[in-house]
Design a protein around this motif. Structure first.
Motif, mmCIF file in Angstrom:
data_model
loop_
_atom_site.group_PDB
_atom_site.id
_atom_site.type_symbol
_atom_site.label_atom_id
_atom_site.label_comp_id
_atom_site.label_asym_id
_atom_site.label_seq_id
_atom_site.Cartn_x
_atom_site.Cartn_y
_atom_site.Cartn_z
ATOM 1 N N GLY A 79 -24.429 -21.963 -33.086
ATOM 2 C CA GLY A 79 -24.295 -22.443 -31.717
ATOM 3 C C GLY A 79 -24.855 -21.513 -30.663
ATOM 4 N N VAL A 109 -32.869 -19.167 -32.649
ATOM 5 C CA VAL A 109 -31.705 -20.054 -32.521
ATOM 6 C C VAL A 109 -30.835 -19.933 -33.759
ATOM 7 N N VAL A 160 -28.267 -25.290 -33.691
ATOM 8 C CA VAL A 160 -28.971 -25.348 -32.412
ATOM 9 C C VAL A 160 -30.363 -25.926 -32.636
ATOM 10 N N ALA A 183 -25.682 -21.816 -26.799
ATOM 11 C CA ALA A 183 -26.703 -22.806 -26.430
ATOM 12 C C ALA A 183 -26.174 -23.844 -25.454
ATOM 13 N N ASP A 184 -24.869 -24.105 -25.486
ATOM 14 C CA ASP A 184 -24.356 -25.186 -24.644
ATOM 15 C C ASP A 184 -24.182 -24.799 -23.177
#
Length: 319
Positions: A5, A53, A57, A112-113
């Motif tokens: 993530g 990443v 992701v 990533a969010d």
């Protein structure tokens, strides 16, 4: 290495903020409240490119030019579920709170969010001003001023001047009050309707402003600000002082004032990026000096270039 993530970002530019200085000197309240501790790596105003990443992701992020929300909520509490992760009790703040390392480095680890893509058309200087710009955007929105109405801003630092730019873009009549000639001169260059020192404030204008934004670190300014807001107006507090600020709440009640505190720019990041990308707001003039990581040490210790504008920025890859 990016975990599940997460992404790793190659930092292109990072700004030095007053919060970073307070963390360096030990004045920052979080250090005394147990929300931050040494060792820590500051830096929460940044732009960079995704270089790797982690699991889960999308690889579409690779090579993307990004910045991020500084506030990382737990994602499961009631505040997070209601979109108020900036006040999540368990939140991390990149480079500030909870031990999440900041961007004063060549690389930065980010969930990533919380990423936001940045158009290539936005300059590095402006891109690294998205986070403070979003804070200023929220302050102007909280001031609830419409075209032609009068806004008084105390503090011609980065946040105060960014607020002035966003207010001017809305057609607001903007007045700035400060202490140092440099900030006053820059405010005038940005096109505000007036920029003066505290000693030159016209008493006849007391109670004549639709809203006041306090973007200073002066503990006495919030109380003084009440003097300038018209009844039924708005007082917005975005500056933080080193000691408590005392306000006469009778004035708030009897003048029917709306008072708003602003923490972070989470809700306004996309709007800020849009304003920069369209050219509606051009914040580059707030930056005059770009140095390397070695320079950051001197700047955090208070040794600023004598002619520096409000924002100093670092390119971690400079020698």
């Amino acid at each position: 290495m990016a975990g599940p993530g997460q992404v790793v970002v190659e930092v292109e530019r990072v700004g030095i903020c007053g919060t970073d200085v307070e963390l360096f000197t030990g004045e920052m309240a979080y250090l005394h409240q147990g929300h931050a501790s040494y060792p820590l790596r500051p830096g929460h105003e940044w732009v960079g490119r995704v270089s790797s990443v982690g699991e889960g992701v999308s690889r579409e992020w690779l090579g993307g030019r990004v910045t991020s929300d500084t506030m990382i909520g737990c994602g499961s509490c009631d505040r997070c579920r209601r979109g108020r992760h900036q006040v999540c009790e368990e939140r991390f703040e990149i480079g500030v709170r909870g031990g999440w390392p900041g961007a004063l480095a060549e690389q930065l680890l980010v969930p990533a969010d919380v990423l936001h893509r940045l158009p290539e058309t936005i300059s590095p200087a402006a891109a690294a001003l998205v986070e403070p710009g979003a804070c200023a955007y929220r302050a102007v929105t909280a001031a609830a001023v419409d075209r032609g109405e009068r806004l008084l801003i105390f503090g011609p630092g980065t946040i105060g001047l960014l607020a002035a730019l966003f207010a001017l873009a809305r057609g607001v009549e903007v007045h700035v009050v400060g202490i140092e000639a440099g900030g006053i001169g820059l405010a005038r260059d940005l096109g505000v309707d007036s920029a003066i020192t505290v000693s030159d404030v016209d008493e006849s204008r007391a109670g004549s402003f639709h809203a006041v934004i306090d973007a200073t670190s002066d503990p006495d300014t919030p109380a003084a600000s009440l003097h300038w807001v018209e009844p039924g107006g708005h007082l917005v507090l975005i500056g933080l002082a080193g000691r408590p600020s005392l306000i006469d709440t009778r004035h708030l009640v009897l003048s029917d004032l709306t008072t708003v505190g602003v923490l972070g720019g989470s809700a306004a990041i996309d709007d800020t990026i849009g304003a920069y990308a369209s050219g509606e707001v051009v914040p580059d003039g707030l930056v005059s000096t770009v140095g390397g990581l070695d320079d950051a040490v001197d700047w955090l210790a208070g040794d600023r270039p004598h002619d520096a504008r409000p924002k100093l920025q670092v390119d971690p890859h400079l020698g």
